[in-house]
Design an enzyme around this catalytic site. Sequence first.
Site, PDB file in Angstrom:
ATOM      1  N   ASP A  98     -11.048 -25.264 -49.103  1.00 39.09           N
ATOM      2  CA  ASP A  98     -12.296 -24.925 -49.791  1.00 39.09           C
ATOM      3  C   ASP A  98     -12.793 -25.967 -50.776  1.00 39.09           C
ATOM      4  OD1 ASP A  98     -10.379 -24.714 -51.750  1.00 39.09           O
ATOM      5  OD2 ASP A  98     -10.318 -22.528 -51.723  1.00 39.09           O
ATOM      6  N   GLU A 120      -6.543 -22.745 -43.013  1.00 39.25           N
ATOM      7  CA  GLU A 120      -6.531 -21.887 -44.214  1.00 39.25           C
ATOM      8  C   GLU A 120      -7.880 -21.161 -44.341  1.00 39.25           C
ATOM      9  OE1 GLU A 120      -6.275 -22.782 -48.718  1.00 39.25           O
ATOM     10  OE2 GLU A 120      -4.192 -22.846 -48.092  1.00 39.25           O
ATOM     11  N   GLU A 134     -15.223 -23.152 -54.959  1.00 41.14           N
ATOM     12  CA  GLU A 134     -14.418 -22.975 -53.748  1.00 41.14           C
ATOM     13  C   GLU A 134     -14.810 -21.751 -52.925  1.00 41.14           C
ATOM     14  OE1 GLU A 134     -13.206 -23.691 -56.745  1.00 41.14           O
ATOM     15  OE2 GLU A 134     -12.193 -25.615 -56.522  1.00 41.14           O
ATOM     16  N   HIS A 210      -5.996 -26.586 -63.721  1.00 40.10           N
ATOM     17  CA  HIS A 210      -7.037 -27.591 -63.447  1.00 40.10           C
ATOM     18  C   HIS A 210      -8.386 -27.018 -63.035  1.00 40.10           C
ATOM     19  CE1 HIS A 210      -7.345 -27.152 -59.073  1.00 40.10           C
ATOM     20  NE2 HIS A 210      -6.083 -26.823 -59.112  1.00 40.10           N
ATOM     21  N   ARG A 212     -12.038 -25.749 -62.215  1.00 40.22           N
ATOM     22  CA  ARG A 212     -13.325 -25.989 -62.872  1.00 40.22           C
ATOM     23  C   ARG A 212     -13.824 -24.770 -63.648  1.00 40.22           C
ATOM     24  NH1 ARG A 212     -14.289 -30.403 -59.536  1.00 40.22           N
ATOM     25  NH2 ARG A 212     -15.925 -31.812 -60.224  1.00 40.22           N
ATOM     26  N   HIS A 243      -2.857 -32.733 -64.382  1.00 39.74           N
ATOM     27  CA  HIS A 243      -3.850 -33.214 -63.404  1.00 39.74           C
ATOM     28  C   HIS A 243      -4.614 -34.392 -64.010  1.00 39.74           C
ATOM     29  CE1 HIS A 243      -7.471 -33.074 -60.897  1.00 39.74           C
ATOM     30  NE2 HIS A 243      -6.919 -32.168 -60.119  1.00 39.74           N
TER      31      HIS A 243
HETATM   32  C1  UD1 Z   1     -10.579 -30.601 -56.606  1.00 39.60           C
HETATM   33  C2  UD1 Z   1     -11.173 -29.451 -55.802  1.00 39.60           C
HETATM   34  C3  UD1 Z   1     -10.415 -28.166 -56.060  1.00 39.60           C
HETATM   35  C4  UD1 Z   1      -8.918 -28.347 -55.854  1.00 39.60           C
HETATM   36  C5  UD1 Z   1      -8.448 -29.543 -56.673  1.00 39.60           C
HETATM   37  C6  UD1 Z   1      -6.992 -29.810 -56.402  1.00 39.60           C
HETATM   38  C7  UD1 Z   1     -13.587 -29.500 -55.420  1.00 39.60           C
HETATM   39  C8  UD1 Z   1     -14.917 -29.167 -55.942  1.00 39.60           C
HETATM   40  N1  UD1 Z   1     -12.550 -29.240 -56.207  1.00 39.60           N
HETATM   41  O1  UD1 Z   1     -10.805 -30.303 -57.969  1.00 39.60           O
HETATM   42  O2  UD1 Z   1     -10.881 -27.162 -55.169  1.00 39.60           O
HETATM   43  O3  UD1 Z   1      -8.261 -27.191 -56.275  1.00 39.60           O
HETATM   44  O4  UD1 Z   1      -9.202 -30.707 -56.312  1.00 39.60           O
HETATM   45  O5  UD1 Z   1      -6.422 -30.617 -57.389  1.00 39.60           O
HETATM   46  O6  UD1 Z   1     -13.478 -29.990 -54.328  1.00 39.60           O
HETATM   47  N2  UD1 Z   1      -8.889 -37.804 -60.669  1.00 39.60           N
HETATM   48  C9  UD1 Z   1      -8.260 -39.025 -60.730  1.00 39.60           C
HETATM   49  N3  UD1 Z   1      -7.325 -39.331 -59.778  1.00 39.60           N
HETATM   50  C10 UD1 Z   1      -6.978 -38.481 -58.789  1.00 39.60           C
HETATM   51  C11 UD1 Z   1      -7.606 -37.227 -58.744  1.00 39.60           C
HETATM   52  C12 UD1 Z   1      -8.571 -36.898 -59.663  1.00 39.60           C
HETATM   53  O7  UD1 Z   1      -8.535 -39.824 -61.619  1.00 39.60           O
HETATM   54  O8  UD1 Z   1      -6.119 -38.819 -57.975  1.00 39.60           O
HETATM   55  C13 UD1 Z   1      -9.912 -37.456 -61.685  1.00 39.60           C
HETATM   56  C14 UD1 Z   1     -11.231 -38.190 -61.479  1.00 39.60           C
HETATM   57  O9  UD1 Z   1     -11.780 -38.509 -62.724  1.00 39.60           O
HETATM   58  C15 UD1 Z   1     -12.095 -37.107 -60.805  1.00 39.60           C
HETATM   59  C16 UD1 Z   1     -11.583 -35.859 -61.506  1.00 39.60           C
HETATM   60  O10 UD1 Z   1     -10.187 -36.061 -61.625  1.00 39.60           O
HETATM   61  O11 UD1 Z   1     -13.477 -37.326 -60.988  1.00 39.60           O
HETATM   62  C17 UD1 Z   1     -11.857 -34.550 -60.825  1.00 39.60           C
HETATM   63  O12 UD1 Z   1     -11.522 -34.599 -59.445  1.00 39.60           O
HETATM   64  P1  UD1 Z   1     -12.323 -33.622 -58.422  1.00 39.60           P
HETATM   65  O13 UD1 Z   1     -11.795 -33.809 -57.060  1.00 39.60           O
HETATM   66  O14 UD1 Z   1     -13.782 -33.787 -58.627  1.00 39.60           O
HETATM   67  O15 UD1 Z   1     -11.997 -32.179 -58.992  1.00 39.60           O
HETATM   68  P2  UD1 Z   1     -10.642 -31.372 -59.111  1.00 39.60           P
HETATM   69  O16 UD1 Z   1     -10.686 -30.603 -60.365  1.00 39.60           O
HETATM   70  O17 UD1 Z   1      -9.509 -32.286 -58.846  1.00 39.60           O
HETATM   71  N1  UDP Z   2       1.530 -30.528 -56.911  1.00 39.71           N
HETATM   72  C1  UDP Z   2       2.184 -31.751 -56.887  1.00 39.71           C
HETATM   73  N2  UDP Z   2       2.357 -32.436 -58.064  1.00 39.71           N
HETATM   74  C2  UDP Z   2       1.913 -31.958 -59.247  1.00 39.71           C
HETATM   75  C3  UDP Z   2       1.231 -30.705 -59.257  1.00 39.71           C
HETATM   76  C4  UDP Z   2       1.034 -30.019 -58.054  1.00 39.71           C
HETATM   77  O1  UDP Z   2       2.612 -32.212 -55.836  1.00 39.71           O
HETATM   78  O2  UDP Z   2       2.126 -32.619 -60.269  1.00 39.71           O
HETATM   79  C5  UDP Z   2       1.352 -29.803 -55.637  1.00 39.71           C
HETATM   80  C6  UDP Z   2       1.753 -28.344 -55.643  1.00 39.71           C
HETATM   81  O3  UDP Z   2       3.128 -28.184 -55.353  1.00 39.71           O
HETATM   82  C7  UDP Z   2       0.860 -27.770 -54.577  1.00 39.71           C
HETATM   83  C8  UDP Z   2      -0.405 -28.574 -54.700  1.00 39.71           C
HETATM   84  O4  UDP Z   2      -0.036 -29.778 -55.384  1.00 39.71           O
HETATM   85  O5  UDP Z   2       1.369 -28.003 -53.280  1.00 39.71           O
HETATM   86  C9  UDP Z   2      -1.421 -27.823 -55.501  1.00 39.71           C
HETATM   87  O6  UDP Z   2      -2.458 -28.668 -55.815  1.00 39.71           O
HETATM   88  P1  UDP Z   2      -3.514 -28.339 -56.940  1.00 39.71           P
HETATM   89  O7  UDP Z   2      -2.915 -27.430 -57.957  1.00 39.71           O
HETATM   90  O8  UDP Z   2      -4.053 -29.648 -57.380  1.00 39.71           O
HETATM   91  O9  UDP Z   2      -4.684 -27.613 -56.127  1.00 39.71           O
HETATM   92  P2  UDP Z   2      -4.936 -26.124 -55.624  1.00 39.71           P
HETATM   93  O10 UDP Z   2      -3.749 -25.642 -54.874  1.00 39.71           O
HETATM   94  O11 UDP Z   2      -5.233 -25.292 -56.833  1.00 39.71           O
HETATM   95  O12 UDP Z   2      -6.146 -26.266 -54.778  1.00 39.71           O
END
Ligand code: UD1
Ligand code: UDP
Length: 382
Positions: A98, A120, A134, A210, A212, A243
């Site tokens: 999602d 999923e 999501e 994490h 939003r 995160h």
């Molecule tokens: C995204 C997904 C969310 C999922 C989450 C898993 C959307 C809208 N949201 O949210 O559904 O649960 O990923 O973690 O698709 N960033 C880094 N390095 C990384 C990853 C992220 O620097 O490797 C930072 C960047 O500044 C980025 C911000 O995190 O802009 C947010 O990342 P983003 O993918 O937009 O949102 P998440 O909160 O991670």
């Molecule tokens: N995870 C990881 N390292 C971390 C935190 C989470 O590998 O430091 C793994 C966790 O075990 C799970 C997945 O990341 O498999 C969950 O990701 P996240 O919480 O970012 O997203 P969500 O599941 O809420 O979409």
Amino acid sequence: MNKIKVMTIFGTRPEAIKMAPLALELASRPEFEALCCVTAQHREMLDSVLNIFKLKPDYDLNIMQPRQTLSAITSKCLLGVEEVLHEAKPDLVLVHGDTSTTFAGALAAFYSHTAVGHVEAGLRTYDKWSPFPEEMNRKMVGAIADLHFCPTVANRDNLARENITKGVFLTGNTVIDALQTTVVKDFTFAEDALNQIDYVNRKVILVTCHRRENYGQPMTNIMTALRRIADAFPQVELIYPVHLSPVVQEAAHKYLDGHPRIHLIAPLAVDEMHNLMARCHLVMTDSGGLQEEAPALGKPVLVLRKETERPEAVAAGTVRLAGVEEEDIFSMASELLSNQAEYDKMAHAVNPYGDGQACSRIADAIAWHFGLRETAPEPFGA
Ligand code: UD1
Ligand code: UDP
């Protein structure tokens, strides 16, 4: 035999963890030509997963920007995937879950007349604002997809209520397949501090946060409650891999820095995370994936959200909704930390989300859909 060209498309850490075993399963079968496209909506957190599963994408759109907006992610993915599909011409695109990558990937496939499989599928809260964005992403992908791979019966029932009954397969969640490859008895953590912790005599709480919709006041409430818990229970060691989102980093460091038993650490590689979960006392999280993994490992979970699209482990008694109010979170954690009987009630391994065979069922279902198998796979739990 003409191979079926199947392209997995994903971009964030959780999608990668749940799609990598499937991408590898498809690549191992002679009937498929398996291609992998990453949007890199996440960069470091995605690369870490690719590294652990030794998966090399064929296409990498590299779209991530700091503090990216939903529209920026969606539009960059849409344009990037369009080009990739034009060049690769897969028979089927697989998206997961999602995220914005999921939605844009499915939409780009639809625009190019490519069939879409949704891994999923069928999770719902029926609140379009929570989880945001999501809930709408998965509904929109549900409307586009030709094949729907549902982890649970409840997910399948949700789709049936939306009149989606064709191309629906009950497979279990691929996260359980992943978990079965990562957790080992004598794991050594890369960070020695994690090896030094006395997991038997200390109460290790593993935290992630994490989402939003938790930005702002809910996240402040959560962080404040976590600090109160560490203050009130001297045997607690709180480990929180934070995160990389700057919004989350700011909130976590603002409220949790400077406490001797709160450990804010960098995101863990997935094998490290799974093995830490297997050793901890309690999980507190707003993550989706952790709600599926921790029950399989017999670890109680307090969910830092107002609702969940994963009611199965709540029904099984291993997961409780703690909400996003400081007092509620503090009192629910306090009860589990001070009342052994309450803790024991929750701490049992349940596997409502899968049996480790989801990837095999999905690959079989795809082969059957394209006429390469006589029978559809047996549903998960049958
Ligand atoms: C995204 C997904 C969310 C999922 C989450 C898993 C959307 C809208 N949201 O949210 O559904 O649960 O990923 O973690 O698709 N960033 C880094 N390095 C990384 C990853 C992220 O620097 O490797 C930072 C960047 O500044 C980025 C911000 O995190 O802009 C947010 O990342 P983003 O993918 O937009 O949102 P998440 O909160 O991670
Ligand atoms: N995870 C990881 N390292 C971390 C935190 C989470 O590998 O430091 C793994 C966790 O075990 C799970 C997945 O990341 O498999 C969950 O990701 P996240 O919480 O970012 O997203 P969500 O599941 O809420 O979409």
